[in-house]
Design a protein around this motif. Sequence first.
Motif, PDB file in Angstrom:
ATOM      1  N   LEU A  20       0.853  -1.189  -0.105  1.00  5.45           N
ATOM      2  CA  LEU A  20       0.082  -0.179   0.049  1.00  5.45           C
ATOM      3  C   LEU A  20       0.668   1.301   0.038  1.00  5.45           C
ATOM      4  CD1 LEU A  20      -2.657   1.695  -0.067  1.00  5.45           C
ATOM      5  CD2 LEU A  20      -2.673   1.148   2.624  1.00  5.45           C
ATOM      6  N   PHE A  55      -6.541   3.921   6.681  1.00  2.65           N
ATOM      7  CA  PHE A  55      -6.707   2.703   6.165  1.00  2.65           C
ATOM      8  C   PHE A  55      -6.729   1.466   6.908  1.00  2.65           C
ATOM      9  CE2 PHE A  55      -5.230   5.667   3.014  1.00  2.65           C
ATOM     10  CZ  PHE A  55      -5.841   5.482   1.763  1.00  2.65           C
ATOM     11  N   LEU A  86      -9.292  -2.172   4.028  1.00  2.00           N
ATOM     12  CA  LEU A  86      -8.589  -2.809   3.216  1.00  2.00           C
ATOM     13  C   LEU A  86      -8.924  -4.251   3.045  1.00  2.00           C
ATOM     14  CD1 LEU A  86      -5.076  -1.358   4.345  1.00  2.00           C
ATOM     15  CD2 LEU A  86      -6.543  -0.566   2.364  1.00  2.00           C
ATOM     16  N   GLU A 110      -7.102  -4.773  -2.813  1.00  2.00           N
ATOM     17  CA  GLU A 110      -5.758  -5.272  -3.989  1.00  2.00           C
ATOM     18  C   GLU A 110      -6.213  -5.669  -5.208  1.00  2.00           C
ATOM     19  OE1 GLU A 110      -2.206  -6.518  -1.453  1.00  2.00           O
ATOM     20  OE2 GLU A 110      -3.923  -7.644  -0.539  1.00  2.00           O
ATOM     21  N   TYR A 112      -3.384  -2.639  -5.023  1.00  2.00           N
ATOM     22  CA  TYR A 112      -3.783  -1.134  -5.138  1.00  2.00           C
ATOM     23  C   TYR A 112      -3.200  -0.270  -6.093  1.00  2.00           C
ATOM     24  CZ  TYR A 112      -4.222  -3.215  -0.223  1.00  2.00           C
ATOM     25  OH  TYR A 112      -4.529  -3.573   0.846  1.00  2.00           O
TER      26      TYR A 112
END
Length: 237
Positions: A20, A55, A86, A110, A112
């Motif tokens: 990330l 996040f 996330l 994901e 990202y």
Amino acid sequence: MEHEYCALIVDGNLEHRARLRLAMRASLLFPTVHVANSLEEAERQFSEEPIDIVFIAMREDGDAINRFIKRLKQELVGRDAAYVLLLEGRRSSGEVARTLVDGADALLLEPYSVESLHTISRLAETMKKERSRMRMQVPLRLLVRELAAQLGQVARLEKSGASASVSRGVLQEMCSVLCELDPETRSLYFEVLLDIFPEIPATHCSVHVGTYRGVSQRVRNNYSVRAIMAVREALVA
């Protein structure tokens, strides 16, 4: 030009955090990124620096995440932050739906990407402005109602021959607050004005002087002063 944001990543998995952060560096939106291994550690971060976007990895317990978000949204340090979950793509649609209903503002899946982070940042900016507008409506509504009441009081006092100098002074002070509003807040003031004025009863000037002398006039002026203070406090909050 894009804004820049201070972010906090709550994820105990070093590898996922690194992925990330890599996308964040590429986006050029996040010059400051804090990390926390747990929700407890994340909450301590809020006391050190204002956070724009949080996040949160869904490895944490869902109920604990919900409590964390709700608690921070009620506090000064966390009320304007955007809370983003996330997800690794292994959550059921039911789990995702329950989490969103319980307070999260957005999801980030994901892998990202820079594009997804730009979308999240625009969402965060929009939400911050909207929450600020909603908070500002409360003192502005109070101010509009008190302006109308103070105008009515001045009219009644002057029609009955009583001195309205104190009430006029308070009214002038209330009007001076309008000059302190930035363009966006002034626009919101006029929205509130148009919304509230139809609800306010018309002023009738057939009331005896004695009804408005002494304590009643002081109480009205005190209400108006509180309205002034409420708006000024909201402007600097």
